[in-house]
Design a protein around this motif. Sequence first.
Motif, mmCIF file in Angstrom:
data_model
loop_
_atom_site.group_PDB
_atom_site.id
_atom_site.type_symbol
_atom_site.label_atom_id
_atom_site.label_comp_id
_atom_site.label_asym_id
_atom_site.label_seq_id
_atom_site.Cartn_x
_atom_site.Cartn_y
_atom_site.Cartn_z
ATOM 1 N N TYR A 108 28.098 37.968 -23.580
ATOM 2 C CA TYR A 108 26.637 38.359 -23.493
ATOM 3 C C TYR A 108 25.728 37.467 -22.541
ATOM 4 C CZ TYR A 108 27.618 42.359 -26.456
ATOM 5 O OH TYR A 108 27.999 43.382 -27.239
ATOM 6 N N ARG A 109 26.035 36.144 -23.059
ATOM 7 C CA ARG A 109 25.301 34.891 -22.302
ATOM 8 C C ARG A 109 25.662 34.991 -20.876
ATOM 9 N NH1 ARG A 109 26.819 32.112 -26.974
ATOM 10 N NH2 ARG A 109 28.503 31.028 -25.677
ATOM 11 N N ALA A 110 27.046 35.383 -20.717
ATOM 12 C CA ALA A 110 27.608 35.411 -19.158
ATOM 13 C C ALA A 110 26.881 36.329 -18.095
ATOM 14 C CB ALA A 110 28.931 35.630 -19.238
ATOM 15 N N ILE A 111 26.209 37.366 -18.908
ATOM 16 C CA ILE A 111 25.708 38.644 -17.820
ATOM 17 C C ILE A 111 24.801 37.873 -17.035
ATOM 18 C CG2 ILE A 111 24.309 40.564 -17.835
ATOM 19 C CD1 ILE A 111 25.997 41.541 -20.292
ATOM 20 N N ALA A 112 23.659 37.252 -17.416
ATOM 21 C CA ALA A 112 22.624 36.620 -16.411
ATOM 22 C C ALA A 112 23.506 35.867 -15.550
ATOM 23 C CB ALA A 112 21.814 35.935 -17.482
ATOM 24 N N PHE A 113 24.442 35.138 -15.895
ATOM 25 C CA PHE A 113 24.933 34.017 -14.765
ATOM 26 C C PHE A 113 25.694 34.982 -13.635
ATOM 27 C CE2 PHE A 113 24.407 31.531 -18.525
ATOM 28 C CZ PHE A 113 23.888 30.555 -17.867
ATOM 29 N N CYS A 114 26.257 36.197 -14.082
ATOM 30 C CA CYS A 114 27.122 37.068 -13.340
ATOM 31 C C CYS A 114 26.085 37.584 -12.345
ATOM 32 C CB CYS A 114 27.837 38.024 -14.098
ATOM 33 S SG CYS A 114 29.275 37.474 -15.018
ATOM 34 N N VAL A 115 24.967 38.254 -12.831
ATOM 35 C CA VAL A 115 23.886 38.712 -12.120
ATOM 36 C C VAL A 115 23.223 37.849 -10.976
ATOM 37 C CG1 VAL A 115 21.728 39.839 -12.023
ATOM 38 C CG2 VAL A 115 23.344 40.339 -13.509
ATOM 39 N N PHE A 116 23.148 36.454 -11.518
ATOM 40 C CA PHE A 116 22.484 35.417 -10.659
ATOM 41 C C PHE A 116 23.664 35.113 -9.354
ATOM 42 C CE2 PHE A 116 20.164 33.327 -14.123
ATOM 43 C CZ PHE A 116 19.101 34.092 -13.700
ATOM 44 N N ALA A 117 25.008 35.202 -9.648
ATOM 45 C CA ALA A 117 26.049 35.034 -8.744
ATOM 46 C C ALA A 117 26.225 36.120 -7.661
ATOM 47 C CB ALA A 117 27.698 34.879 -9.478
ATOM 48 N N PHE A 118 25.562 37.312 -8.449
ATOM 49 C CA PHE A 118 25.666 38.645 -7.226
ATOM 50 C C PHE A 118 24.653 38.433 -6.405
ATOM 51 C CE2 PHE A 118 24.181 42.791 -6.182
ATOM 52 C CZ PHE A 118 25.340 43.526 -5.594
ATOM 53 N N GLY A 119 23.520 38.235 -6.756
ATOM 54 C CA GLY A 119 22.307 37.901 -5.804
ATOM 55 C C GLY A 119 22.594 36.517 -4.891
ATOM 56 N N ALA A 120 23.107 35.488 -5.540
ATOM 57 C CA ALA A 120 23.186 34.197 -4.816
ATOM 58 C C ALA A 120 24.043 34.564 -3.534
ATOM 59 C CB ALA A 120 23.650 33.201 -5.497
ATOM 60 N N GLY A 121 25.169 35.234 -3.998
ATOM 61 C CA GLY A 121 26.338 35.554 -2.903
ATOM 62 C C GLY A 121 25.926 36.350 -1.766
ATOM 63 N N TYR A 122 24.797 37.334 -2.114
ATOM 64 C CA TYR A 122 24.459 38.173 -1.025
ATOM 65 C C TYR A 122 23.343 37.310 -0.394
ATOM 66 C CZ TYR A 122 26.683 42.429 -1.300
ATOM 67 O OH TYR A 122 27.735 43.425 -1.059
ATOM 68 N N ALA A 123 22.474 36.442 -0.861
ATOM 69 C CA ALA A 123 21.579 35.678 -0.260
ATOM 70 C C ALA A 123 22.570 34.692 0.728
ATOM 71 C CB ALA A 123 20.654 34.753 -1.293
ATOM 72 N N ALA A 124 23.556 34.293 0.203
ATOM 73 C CA ALA A 124 24.547 33.292 1.254
ATOM 74 C C ALA A 124 24.978 34.130 2.251
ATOM 75 C CB ALA A 124 25.580 32.932 0.614
ATOM 76 N N LEU A 125 25.168 35.325 2.057
ATOM 77 C CA LEU A 125 25.573 36.274 3.197
ATOM 78 C C LEU A 125 24.575 36.232 4.335
ATOM 79 C CD1 LEU A 125 27.629 38.354 4.658
ATOM 80 C CD2 LEU A 125 26.349 40.204 3.229
ATOM 81 N N ALA A 216 15.288 36.168 -19.770
ATOM 82 C CA ALA A 216 14.356 35.830 -20.674
ATOM 83 C C ALA A 216 14.214 36.871 -21.667
ATOM 84 C CB ALA A 216 12.969 35.915 -19.826
ATOM 85 N N ALA A 217 14.425 38.161 -21.390
ATOM 86 C CA ALA A 217 14.300 39.180 -22.284
ATOM 87 C C ALA A 217 15.213 39.344 -23.519
ATOM 88 C CB ALA A 217 13.986 40.423 -21.506
ATOM 89 N N THR A 218 16.366 38.597 -23.117
ATOM 90 C CA THR A 218 17.783 38.880 -24.067
ATOM 91 C C THR A 218 18.050 37.473 -24.563
ATOM 92 O OG1 THR A 218 19.264 38.586 -22.350
ATOM 93 C CG2 THR A 218 18.276 40.827 -22.877
ATOM 94 N N TRP A 219 17.579 36.391 -24.321
ATOM 95 C CA TRP A 219 18.040 35.017 -24.695
ATOM 96 C C TRP A 219 18.565 34.932 -26.265
ATOM 97 C CZ3 TRP A 219 15.906 31.438 -28.081
ATOM 98 C CH2 TRP A 219 14.541 31.643 -28.368
ATOM 99 N N LYS A 220 17.341 35.665 -27.021
ATOM 100 C CA LYS A 220 17.654 35.653 -28.510
ATOM 101 C C LYS A 220 19.122 36.296 -29.189
ATOM 102 C CE LYS A 220 12.890 35.478 -29.932
ATOM 103 N NZ LYS A 220 11.755 36.513 -30.714
ATOM 104 N N LEU A 221 19.791 37.000 -28.134
ATOM 105 C CA LEU A 221 20.956 37.663 -28.394
ATOM 106 C C LEU A 221 22.237 36.822 -27.991
ATOM 107 C CD1 LEU A 221 20.080 41.537 -26.834
ATOM 108 C CD2 LEU A 221 19.754 40.414 -29.334
ATOM 109 N N TRP A 222 21.914 35.926 -27.288
ATOM 110 C CA TRP A 222 22.830 35.026 -26.636
ATOM 111 C C TRP A 222 23.701 34.220 -27.727
ATOM 112 C CZ3 TRP A 222 21.007 32.197 -21.492
ATOM 113 C CH2 TRP A 222 20.596 33.282 -20.633
ATOM 114 N N ARG A 223 22.895 34.069 -28.886
ATOM 115 C CA ARG A 223 23.572 33.127 -29.988
ATOM 116 C C ARG A 223 24.524 34.182 -30.832
ATOM 117 N NH1 ARG A 223 18.624 31.499 -28.951
ATOM 118 N NH2 ARG A 223 18.236 29.191 -28.588
#
Length: 223
Positions: A108-125, A216-223
Amino acid sequence: TSSALLLARMRVQFSEERDSIRRHPPFLESIRETFRFARAQPRVLGLLTVKGGYGLGAGVVAMVSVFGREVFRAGAWGIGLLFAARGLGALLGPFLLRGAIRSDDARYRAIAFCVFAFGAGYAALAFSTSLPLGFLALLFAHLGGGAAWQISTYGLQRETPDAIRGRIFSADYGLVTLTMAVSGLASGLASDRFGPTAATIGTASVCLLFGVVWAAATWKLWR
């Protein structure tokens, strides 16, 4: 035939008992019941928004052909290679994530980083100046996108009971279909008006913003 024989030998119950969730509610009540259940289950609600938020930026995929033909001047070969990078990333992302992350909470914690990777990859494109750089940017983007898709699907399977799982998945895929359609239309219009680079940066930024809001909305679920 072999699958049928294996299934025929199983003697376990394949579905749970239905308690408060009715088997065949009317259409509108079914929708209300689905969203009541999601609101009452923070993990389900968080997972249910992943693909829809991903879809807000996924319209940028429409820019792949534009970059292959108009930006990199690589024709059909370039377009095919860029789409191959997209497919390769989507294939490898879930396997790499599973090898790196073991527990459900870590996924669950990894989801945010995966979404960031998707956006960052297209920004790099958007800033890529050659076909090889565009290939690497798309590969990176869809490593994150494929992993986020897999995590949310697996999580919803784990978190929802049998009686409502079909409705949860219908809402999940309905939401991502809607947001991808809107995002694709907006990306195309922006490309015609401002050019493919600006359109790609704008749509990728929407995806990055969603990642921040979701985290920000789900950080409490990360633990």
